[in-house]
Enzyme design. Structure first.
Site, short mmCIF file in Angstrom:
data_model
loop_
_atom_site.label_atom_id
_atom_site.label_comp_id
_atom_site.label_asym_id
_atom_site.label_seq_id
_atom_site.Cartn_x
_atom_site.Cartn_y
_atom_site.Cartn_z
N CYS A 94 1.06 -1.14 0.15
CA CYS A 94 0.06 -0.06 -0.07
C CYS A 94 0.98 1.30 0.06
O CYS A 94 1.70 1.32 1.00
CB CYS A 94 -0.92 0.25 1.32
SG CYS A 94 -1.97 1.47 1.17
N CYS A 122 0.50 5.16 6.87
CA CYS A 122 -0.04 4.86 8.23
C CYS A 122 0.97 4.19 9.09
O CYS A 122 1.13 2.94 8.86
CB CYS A 122 -1.33 4.13 8.10
SG CYS A 122 -2.34 4.68 6.69
N CYS A 149 0.55 0.55 10.26
CA CYS A 149 0.18 -0.47 9.34
C CYS A 149 1.30 -1.40 8.85
O CYS A 149 2.10 -0.93 7.98
CB CYS A 149 -0.68 -0.03 8.17
SG CYS A 149 -1.63 -1.28 7.25
N CYS A 197 -16.25 -9.33 6.15
CA CYS A 197 -15.69 -8.06 5.80
C CYS A 197 -14.42 -8.19 4.94
O CYS A 197 -13.70 -9.10 5.45
CB CYS A 197 -15.06 -7.43 7.16
SG CYS A 197 -16.51 -7.18 8.19
N CYS A 206 -19.32 -6.32 4.33
CA CYS A 206 -18.69 -5.17 4.40
C CYS A 206 -17.37 -4.96 3.74
O CYS A 206 -16.91 -6.12 3.66
CB CYS A 206 -18.23 -5.08 6.05
SG CYS A 206 -17.31 -3.50 6.58
N CYS A 223 -19.46 2.01 8.97
CA CYS A 223 -18.33 1.33 10.21
C CYS A 223 -17.43 2.39 10.31
O CYS A 223 -16.48 2.15 9.20
CB CYS A 223 -18.19 -0.04 9.73
SG CYS A 223 -16.86 -0.83 10.70
N ARG A 273 -17.58 -2.37 18.34
CA ARG A 273 -16.72 -3.49 18.17
C ARG A 273 -15.38 -3.42 18.69
O ARG A 273 -14.52 -2.56 18.77
CB ARG A 273 -16.40 -3.82 16.59
CG ARG A 273 -15.93 -5.21 16.30
CD ARG A 273 -15.60 -5.45 14.87
NE ARG A 273 -16.66 -5.48 14.28
CZ ARG A 273 -17.18 -4.90 13.29
NH1 ARG A 273 -16.12 -4.35 12.48
NH2 ARG A 273 -18.31 -5.29 12.63
N1 SAM Z 1 -6.48 0.23 3.08
C1 SAM Z 1 -7.61 0.70 3.58
C2 SAM Z 1 -7.70 1.94 4.80
O1 SAM Z 1 -6.75 2.24 5.43
O2 SAM Z 1 -8.85 2.53 4.66
C3 SAM Z 1 -8.55 -0.39 4.29
C4 SAM Z 1 -7.61 -1.18 5.12
S1 SAM Z 1 -6.89 -0.65 6.55
C5 SAM Z 1 -5.77 -1.80 7.09
C6 SAM Z 1 -8.21 -0.77 7.88
C7 SAM Z 1 -8.04 -0.40 9.21
O3 SAM Z 1 -7.15 -1.00 9.85
C8 SAM Z 1 -7.28 0.86 9.63
O4 SAM Z 1 -7.94 2.07 9.27
C9 SAM Z 1 -6.94 0.78 10.86
O5 SAM Z 1 -7.68 1.41 11.71
C10 SAM Z 1 -6.76 -0.84 11.12
N2 SAM Z 1 -5.24 -1.13 11.40
C11 SAM Z 1 -4.56 -1.37 10.58
N3 SAM Z 1 -3.17 -1.79 10.98
C12 SAM Z 1 -3.54 -1.84 12.30
C13 SAM Z 1 -2.87 -2.36 13.77
N4 SAM Z 1 -1.62 -2.60 13.73
N5 SAM Z 1 -3.45 -2.09 14.92
C14 SAM Z 1 -4.86 -2.07 14.91
N6 SAM Z 1 -5.64 -1.53 13.94
C15 SAM Z 1 -4.87 -1.47 12.56
FE1 SF4 Z 2 -2.80 1.28 3.52
FE2 SF4 Z 2 -2.66 0.13 5.68
FE3 SF4 Z 2 -2.88 2.99 5.50
FE4 SF4 Z 2 -4.91 1.03 4.81
S1 SF4 Z 2 -4.11 1.10 6.85
S2 SF4 Z 2 -4.35 2.66 3.62
S3 SF4 Z 2 -3.90 -0.54 4.06
S4 SF4 Z 2 -1.02 1.60 4.84
#
Ligand code: SAM
Ligand code: SF4
Ligand code: DTB
Length: 331
Positions: free
Chosen positions: A70, A74, A77, A114, A145, A205, A277
């Site tokens: 990606c 973030c 992530c 989901c 979802c 959500c 949740r």
């Molecule tokens: N890429 C899309 C986005 O960011 O909107 C969808 C997938 S993203 C992985 C979905 C959510 O997973 C993120 O917004 C975050 O809140 C949660 N998430 C990702 N990594 C995480 C982590 N290490 N611990 C807790 N929540 C996490």
């Molecule tokens: Fe990409 Fe992870 Fe951020 Fe979703 S949360 S936009 S998968 S970097």
């Protein structure tokens, strides 16, 4: 700051708390956080019981349909290309493989499936493939979802046309702390996507992550922002950060479990009719902390041994937890 200064449901069972407000302030949420813990639990239970059967927990299963690679940054992530976490970039899964996972999730008792994709936003060609997945999962009689990143209005309407029930898109943290966590898209971008989803008639959500080094003030700011949306998200995931090696947040101090429970209680009190949740982070949580989360008004979980890329409790552990607590999965 005195508790009485705000219109917070009192601990008297005679007081009606069903009025749903959309003007929660950060200070009011901080007042909730500062309540004696047992008082906070009592108030959360009262609100919870006014809207839900306290024994019932909604069960969703998560599948990563497009993993890794990606472009976003973030900081939490494991799927970002900016961090070396060992997660390999994969292509979008094939329809038949996704439907096989959905059938297995249904057989294991999940009422919602989901699907998550590691995209900044979906390309229209990819969106068509996801629409086929939504249609296929719906035909199994399971709620759908998806979480695909930022959406335009037409993309949200296309997902609605395919029959999508919920779109997950998190605010993640407070508006102030946000820029410490993500620089590749703004808080306003997230609010705009949520607006497009709401306008398309898809259930929202939306929640966030705690334990990212934010202050209680930031947690309160996140809850107040969610609870001040014109319509509350139907589903509010509260994630405890899963600290993944290679990400910038791998080594921070974990959030105290009681403060996590307080965050859940504040979500329950401020968004009385929403499903709250208990989301990521259960793998490292004791049964006792999870029980407190349910007492604080959490009534939904992710079920199955994997979240997107990280572990979740296996089904046996959750079945035992539900049995120990007398909980049942919502139909
Ligand atoms: N890429 C899309 C986005 O960011 O909107 C969808 C997938 S993203 C992985 C979905 C959510 O997973 C993120 O917004 C975050 O809140 C949660 N998430 C990702 N990594 C995480 C982590 N290490 N611990 C807790 N929540 C996490
Ligand atoms: Fe990409 Fe992870 Fe951020 Fe979703 S949360 S936009 S998968 S970097
Ligand atoms: C949400 O709020 N939490 C889920 C779901 N929505 C998509 C994701 C949690 C991901 C945890 C880290 C991982 O497994 O990669």
């Amino acid at each position: 700051m005195s508790v009485a200064a705000y219109d917070i449901p009192s601990s008297s069972p005679a007081v009606e708390d069903s009025a749903i407000r959309h003007d929660w302030t950060r200070d009011e949420v901080l007042v909730l956080f500062a309540l004696p813990f047992l008082e906070l639990m009592f108030r959360a239970q009262m609100v919870h019981r006014a809207h839900f059967d306290p024994q019932q927990v909604q069960v969703s299963t998560l599948l990563s349909i497009k993993t890794g690679g990606c472009p976003e940054d973030c900081a939490y992530c494991p799927q970002s290309v900016h961090y070396d976490t060992g997660v390999k970039a994969e292509k979008l899964m094939r329809l038949d493989a996704v439907l096989a996972e959905a059938r297995a999730a249904k057989a294991a008792g999940a009422s919602r499936f989901c699907m998550g994709a590691a995209w900044r936003s979906p390309k229209d060609r990819d969106l068509e493939q996801v629409c086929a997945m939504i249609e296929g999962v719906k035909q199994l009689g399971v709620e759908t979802c998806v979480t695909l990143g930022m959406l335009t209005g037409p993309q949200a309407r296309r997902l609605k046309e395919a029959g999508l029930d919920y779109y997950n898109h998190n605010l993640d943290t407070s508006p102030e702390y946000y820029e410490r966590i993500i620089t590749t898209r703004t808080y306003q971008d997230r609010l705009d996507t949520l607006g497009a989803v709401r306008d398309a008639g898809i259930h929202v959500c939306c929640g966030g992550i705690v334990g990212m080094g934010e202050s209680a003030d930031d947690r309160a700011g996140m809850i107040a922002t969610l609870a001040s949306l014109p319509v509350h998200p139907e589903s509010v995931p509260i994630n405890m950060l899963v600290q993944v090696e290679g990400t910038p947040l791998a080594t921070g101090t974990a959030l105290d479990g009681i403060d996590f429970v307080r965050t859940i209680a504040a979500a329950r009190i401020t968004m009385p009719a929403s499903m709250v949740r208990l989301s990521a982070g259960r793998e490292d949580m004791s049964d006792e902390t999870q029980a407190l989360c349910f007492l604080a008004g959490a009534n939904s979980i992710f079920y199955g041994p994997k979240l997107l890329t990280t572990p979740n409790p296996d089904r046996d552990r959750d079945a035992q937890l539900f049995a120990r607590l007398g909980l049942t999965a919502m139909e």
